[in-house]
Design an enzyme around this catalytic site. Structure first.
Site, PDB file in Angstrom:
ATOM      1  N   GLY A 109       0.545  -1.213   0.036  1.00 35.72           N
ATOM      2  CA  GLY A 109      -0.109   0.048  -0.144  1.00 35.72           C
ATOM      3  C   GLY A 109       0.708   1.345   0.078  1.00 35.72           C
ATOM      4  O   GLY A 109       0.141   2.311  -0.260  1.00 35.72           O
ATOM      5  N   LEU A 110       2.150   1.134   0.311  1.00 35.58           N
ATOM      6  CA  LEU A 110       3.123   2.477   0.342  1.00 35.58           C
ATOM      7  C   LEU A 110       3.745   2.597  -1.024  1.00 35.58           C
ATOM      8  O   LEU A 110       4.690   3.284  -1.139  1.00 35.58           O
ATOM      9  CB  LEU A 110       3.878   2.391   1.604  1.00 35.58           C
ATOM     10  N   SER A 111       3.633   1.526  -2.109  1.00 36.05           N
ATOM     11  CA  SER A 111       4.337   1.686  -3.252  1.00 36.05           C
ATOM     12  C   SER A 111       5.772   1.475  -3.040  1.00 36.05           C
ATOM     13  O   SER A 111       6.795   2.034  -3.690  1.00 36.05           O
ATOM     14  CB  SER A 111       4.141   3.082  -3.893  1.00 36.05           C
ATOM     15  N   SER A 112       6.020   0.324  -2.329  1.00 34.16           N
ATOM     16  CA  SER A 112       7.489  -0.311  -2.232  1.00 34.16           C
ATOM     17  C   SER A 112       8.038  -0.428  -3.621  1.00 34.16           C
ATOM     18  O   SER A 112       9.254  -0.281  -3.904  1.00 34.16           O
ATOM     19  CB  SER A 112       7.701  -1.172  -1.376  1.00 34.16           C
ATOM     20  N   SER A 113       7.247  -0.760  -4.539  1.00 34.03           N
ATOM     21  CA  SER A 113       7.754  -1.257  -5.944  1.00 34.03           C
ATOM     22  C   SER A 113       8.075   0.106  -6.653  1.00 34.03           C
ATOM     23  O   SER A 113       9.254  -0.157  -7.212  1.00 34.03           O
ATOM     24  CB  SER A 113       6.434  -2.046  -6.602  1.00 34.03           C
ATOM     25  N   ALA A 114       7.172   1.196  -6.553  1.00 37.93           N
ATOM     26  CA  ALA A 114       7.941   2.298  -7.287  1.00 37.93           C
ATOM     27  C   ALA A 114       9.079   2.810  -6.662  1.00 37.93           C
ATOM     28  O   ALA A 114      10.198   3.352  -7.347  1.00 37.93           O
ATOM     29  CB  ALA A 114       6.690   3.254  -7.365  1.00 37.93           C
ATOM     30  N   ALA A 115       9.066   2.688  -5.166  1.00 39.36           N
ATOM     31  CA  ALA A 115      10.455   3.172  -4.521  1.00 39.36           C
ATOM     32  C   ALA A 115      11.807   2.344  -4.847  1.00 39.36           C
ATOM     33  O   ALA A 115      12.707   2.913  -5.094  1.00 39.36           O
ATOM     34  CB  ALA A 115       9.955   3.073  -3.074  1.00 39.36           C
ATOM     35  N   ASP A 157       2.392   7.462  -8.101  1.00 40.89           N
ATOM     36  CA  ASP A 157       3.625   6.812  -7.041  1.00 40.89           C
ATOM     37  C   ASP A 157       4.943   7.247  -7.237  1.00 40.89           C
ATOM     38  O   ASP A 157       5.548   8.001  -6.454  1.00 40.89           O
ATOM     39  CB  ASP A 157       3.594   5.276  -6.859  1.00 40.89           C
TER      40      ASP A 157
HETATM   41  C1  GLA Z   1      -1.306   2.206  -7.051  1.00 47.76           C
HETATM   42  C2  GLA Z   1      -0.787   2.610  -8.542  1.00 47.76           C
HETATM   43  C3  GLA Z   1      -0.902   4.047  -8.531  1.00 47.76           C
HETATM   44  C4  GLA Z   1      -2.318   4.631  -8.497  1.00 47.76           C
HETATM   45  C5  GLA Z   1      -2.739   4.064  -6.977  1.00 47.76           C
HETATM   46  C6  GLA Z   1      -4.016   4.385  -6.712  1.00 47.76           C
HETATM   47  O1  GLA Z   1      -0.590   2.779  -5.991  1.00 47.76           O
HETATM   48  O2  GLA Z   1       0.457   2.104  -8.697  1.00 47.76           O
HETATM   49  O3  GLA Z   1      -0.490   4.418 -10.109  1.00 47.76           O
HETATM   50  O4  GLA Z   1      -3.394   4.216  -9.556  1.00 47.76           O
HETATM   51  O5  GLA Z   1      -2.731   2.621  -6.940  1.00 47.76           O
HETATM   52  O6  GLA Z   1      -4.457   5.772  -6.310  1.00 47.76           O
END
Ligand code: GLA
Length: 381
Positions: A109-115, A157
């Site tokens: 939920g905290l976007s560790s993948s994008a980080a 993210d």
């Molecule tokens: C995930 C996706 C984002 C965005 C959010 C919801 O984090 O990677 O691009 O769509 O969900 O806001």
């Protein structure tokens, strides 16, 4: 051990208080980077080999940075391969790195993948003397996630992670890619961010995330078709390109499911606009309420959120000192975030933990509460 490495990148996790599930439809979003994230320590190698290990996940990763990308292996090393894939489309890569990564909070939920993708993009660029502007990092990391990992996401993210500034709110228009950091109004009360992990994690590629993206596009197609407007190919179809007035005229005649997805999009657009004004004027009460309303729309219109996440949201909403909050990220599993009055942290943690575990005793070991603050974006330390 980390002193064996010459370079250290810190790439933060992100939270999005208002502007959820709309980036992929070119909507308006807001967000913060936080003071927890992924660390990558590395040395540049003379040859083209990339060798990575992780303190968070099992197994080692090794590949050649100058060769075309291999098939995914379904493990954490795919993110490093994805970063190479997207960078190699633009630049010649000849030098690899040797390094170790570590995440500071549970995944979900905290976007560790994008980080972690952003950390690899920055490291590979450094090793190969490539200078990237912050928004290029955003685009390259996001392309890696869409085209290599297979998640049809937008730029929320990556933008929060790469562009944020401490004490500021990132406001991004995902249509024009224009963004600004809105500094905290000096009259705004102090706040901290609570991260409440439900105890469940899930990989988004296997969730309904991509399905929702297509449902939004289908809503846009329906509206345009009803109005006899020209259609674009599905990939180039976004709700942002359909005026709200068209939605008002067609909402009652299109399938209910698509109308609900569109309702989320248009109402979230309004909430982000109001949220930006609330933030600018230091009105944390209103900003928080908009975040709650955004979560409400995620539940009823976007229809995401597991019973666990919905419970956390329901329990925290009436608690004293919680200004607002919502599911974090895609909202299928993972975490809920909240903006809270620091003086009430202890009471909030106690009440939330007790009530949540009454409903879900099976998460006694895995339910976790963390307190974090907004921070600067990804950087060399
Ligand atoms: C995930 C996706 C984002 C965005 C959010 C919801 O984090 O990677 O691009 O769509 O969900 O806001």
């Amino acid at each position: 051990m980390t002193s064996n490495y010459e370079y250290h990148i810190f790439s933060p996790y992100r939270v999005c208080p208002v502007g959820a599930h709309v980036d992929h439809q070119h909507g308006l979003v807001t967000g913060f980077a936080i003071d927890k994230g992924v660390d990558l320590w590395f040395n540049v190698r003379e040859d083209s080999t990339v060798k990575l290990s992780s303190r968070t996940f099992e197994g080692n990763v090794e590949f050649e940075i100058d060769k075309a990308s291999q098939v995914k292996e379904g493990m954490w090393g795919d993110y490093a391969r994805g970063a190479k894939f997207a960078l190699r489309k633009r630049f010649e890569l000849t030098r690899g790195i040797e390094g170790v990564t570590q995440g500071s909070l549970p995944v979900g939920g905290l976007s560790s993948s994008a980080a972690v993708l952003i950390a690899y993009v920055m490291a590979f660029a450094k090793a190969n003397d490539i200078k990237l502007r912050p928004f290029e990092i955003v685009k390259i990391a996001s392309e890696a996630e869409r085209e290599y990992i297979g998640l049809n996401n937008g730029l929320l993210d990556q933008s929060c992670i790469a562009l944020s500034e401490k004490d500021g709110l990132l406001f991004l228009d995902c249509d024009t890619n224009e963004y600004r950091i809105i500094k905290r109004n000096p009259n705004m009360p102090a706040f901290e961010i609570g991260i409440f992990f439900s105890g469940l994690t899930r990989n988004l590629v296997n969730s309904d995330y991509n399905l929702r993206v297509y449902e939004c596009k289908c809503a846009a197609w329906n509206m345009l078709a009803y109005k006899d407007q020209p259609l674009k190919i599905f990939d180039k179809t976004f709700l942002r390109d359909v005026p709200k007035s068209t939605f008002d005229e067609t909402r009652d005649i299109m399938p209910r499911r698509f109308a609900r997805r569109a309702e989320h999009f248009y109402s979230e657009y309004r909430r982000v606009r109001q949220g930006v004004t609330a933030w600018e004027t230091g009105n944390l009460q209103l900003f928080g309420k908009l975040s709650f309303d955004s979560c409400e729309s995620s539940i009823h219109n976007y229809e995401c959120g597991s019973p666990e996440l919905i419970s956390i949201y329901e329990i925290m909403r009436p608690l004293k000192g919680v200004y607002g909050g919502r599911f974090s990220g895609a909202g299928f599993k993972g975490a809920v975030i909240a903006l809270v009055d620091p003086a009430e942290k202890g009471n909030i943690e106690q009440a939330l933990t007790r009530q949540y575990l009454e409903r879900f005793p099976e998460y006694e070991q895995t339910f976790k509460v963390f307190w974090v603050k907004p921070d600067d974006g990804a950087r060399f330390v």
